[in-house]
Design a protein around this motif. Sequence first.
Motif, PDB file in Angstrom:
ATOM      1  N   ALA A   1       0.860  -1.185   0.000  1.00 16.02           N
ATOM      2  CA  ALA A   1       0.000   0.000   0.000  1.00 16.02           C
ATOM      3  C   ALA A   1       0.886   1.221   0.000  1.00 16.02           C
ATOM      4  N   GLY A   2       0.514   2.198  -0.788  1.00 20.57           N
ATOM      5  CA  GLY A   2       1.319   3.413  -0.844  1.00 20.57           C
ATOM      6  C   GLY A   2       0.585   4.492  -1.581  1.00 20.57           C
ATOM      7  N   SER A   3       1.031   5.709  -1.431  1.00 20.97           N
ATOM      8  CA  SER A   3       0.385   6.836  -2.086  1.00 20.97           C
ATOM      9  C   SER A   3       0.942   7.006  -3.473  1.00 20.97           C
TER      10      SER A   3
ATOM     11  N   TYR B   1      -3.669   6.113   1.367  1.00 19.61           N
ATOM     12  CA  TYR B   1      -4.254   6.455   0.075  1.00 19.61           C
ATOM     13  C   TYR B   1      -3.943   5.330  -0.917  1.00 19.61           C
ATOM     14  N   PRO B   2      -4.969   4.742  -1.557  1.00 24.37           N
ATOM     15  CA  PRO B   2      -4.718   3.578  -2.416  1.00 24.37           C
ATOM     16  C   PRO B   2      -4.077   3.904  -3.756  1.00 24.37           C
TER      17      PRO B   2
ATOM     18  N   PRO C   1     -13.722  -1.498  -3.702  1.00 26.95           N
ATOM     19  CA  PRO C   1     -14.240  -1.061  -2.394  1.00 26.95           C
ATOM     20  C   PRO C   1     -13.823   0.355  -2.009  1.00 26.95           C
ATOM     21  N   TYR C   2     -12.712   0.861  -2.550  1.00 28.89           N
ATOM     22  CA  TYR C   2     -12.280   2.209  -2.182  1.00 28.89           C
ATOM     23  C   TYR C   2     -13.257   3.262  -2.695  1.00 28.89           C
TER      24      TYR C   2
ATOM     25  N   PRO D   1     -10.103  12.242  -6.311  1.00 27.27           N
ATOM     26  CA  PRO D   1      -9.418  12.361  -5.020  1.00 27.27           C
ATOM     27  C   PRO D   1      -7.937  12.033  -5.115  1.00 27.27           C
ATOM     28  N   GLY D   2      -7.112  12.909  -4.561  1.00 26.71           N
ATOM     29  CA  GLY D   2      -5.687  12.669  -4.434  1.00 26.71           C
ATOM     30  C   GLY D   2      -5.337  12.441  -2.972  1.00 26.71           C
ATOM     31  N   PRO D   3      -4.069  12.312  -2.633  1.00 28.16           N
ATOM     32  CA  PRO D   3      -3.671  12.043  -1.248  1.00 28.16           C
ATOM     33  C   PRO D   3      -4.199  13.072  -0.250  1.00 28.16           C
ATOM     34  N   GLN D   4      -4.200  14.377  -0.623  1.00 28.43           N
ATOM     35  CA  GLN D   4      -4.652  15.403   0.310  1.00 28.43           C
ATOM     36  C   GLN D   4      -6.157  15.323   0.535  1.00 28.43           C
TER      37      GLN D   4
END
Length: 451
Positions: A247-249, A273-274, A286-287, A338-341
């Motif tokens: 898992a990582g951004s 963040y997927p 599912p995300y 959607p991004g990490p922020q």
Amino acid sequence: MKTPVFEEFDPASDCDCPGCAHWRRVNPYSPAWGSSRFGGHPAARRTLVVATAAAATLGAGHAVPALAAPQAPARPGIPAGDEPDTPQGGKAPLHGPGGRPAQPAATVATPATTRAEIIRRAREWVAAQVPYSMSAYWSDGYRQDCSGFVSMAWQLPGNEWTGTLAQYGTRISKEELQPGDILLFHNPADPRKGSHVVIFGGWTDYTHTYYLAYEQTRPTARRQATPYAYWSHTDRYVPYRYKGLVAGSGTETSGQQPAVAEGAGAVGSAAAYPGPSFFGPGADNPYVTQLGRLLVARGGARFYVSGPGPRWSEADRRATQAFQQAQGWSGARADGLPGPQTWRLLTTGQGRDIAPAAPPRATGVAGPPSPRAPAFPGRGLFRPGAQNTYVTQLGRQLVKKGFGRYYTQGPGPRWGEADRRAVEAFQRAQGWRGGAADGYPGPETWRRLFA
């Protein structure tokens, strides 16, 4: 079994064109029936073949998908040309400048990577239109065939082939497939006949009958909607997930930065963040459901007529954009993806909630309800040979939107080249290129066309 050795030779009898087939019947014992003096087909002069320790003759095993129309799945209207001919090279190390082999790895390793990185690397080859070859190596050292493509996307230490890729993955079910996983078919009896591997890029619709496949095939790497599991030998394609997946951004494409102070509410622990590949048209996982529920909790319920659910929709995009705008972002920073922020603010309960909808101005006259796009009927209704009312409906909407210059008459119920070119022009007007603008409508093309 041993890794196969690939050789090149010039067997005239391998050509299946009508001319060569005719001369085989007329004079089957002549060594020159396929030569130029009988009008032999030039495509038969450079044929790639595979020799294994267990097989001494050609013609055994399954037919190459691109040449085996009778073995293609029974899908009316699906062009047979969508099936590639993909012979592959054997296991080999990475190749450096000038085609010199690099030092092979001492042990089998599975370097850590994320789903977003796998899809990003696959897209690079698609964008670069890397030509297909089972003997050439791209500038990154990976062989330019189907298994080299997956080795590159998974960032393996060497060039694998379909007979060894499974050791780097864990077998999964169809229901577990997510972007970055692979669908692998290895034919041990004759690896050249039918063996192939593709990267799963996400479902195209809720029926899970088509998905976006990233694959290295002739003439170049491509990204294309593909029937599950694959065009031919569909029952033999096995899903695998890379063992080194973490898992990582991913990389934030919208360049989001918070423009307002964080809210004073309770701060939770941010979920990882997927990656951007899990969100957007075609995503089904599912995300997406988790994102929708978070948005509903932050004031976005009015955007959803039903759900939220696992399939990405316009409701998800509009609700995400409303949340981003509530943070004071605009332009590319509020693109609805959607991004990490964005993900961090939603999962920790920080930032500003979506403002309630402004009450409508009193005009004394109730306006008509906003029209909604009709449900997408399915890709199979828009293919060569298709004839139905949906083709007419599509054509009329294309004309209405200003893309009717390709029609000399109609539109009508029979799918034709004018329909395909009009759809392609509309897709290109959306900024899509390559396989995303192939002239065949999918769910997102349909939604935008009728929105």
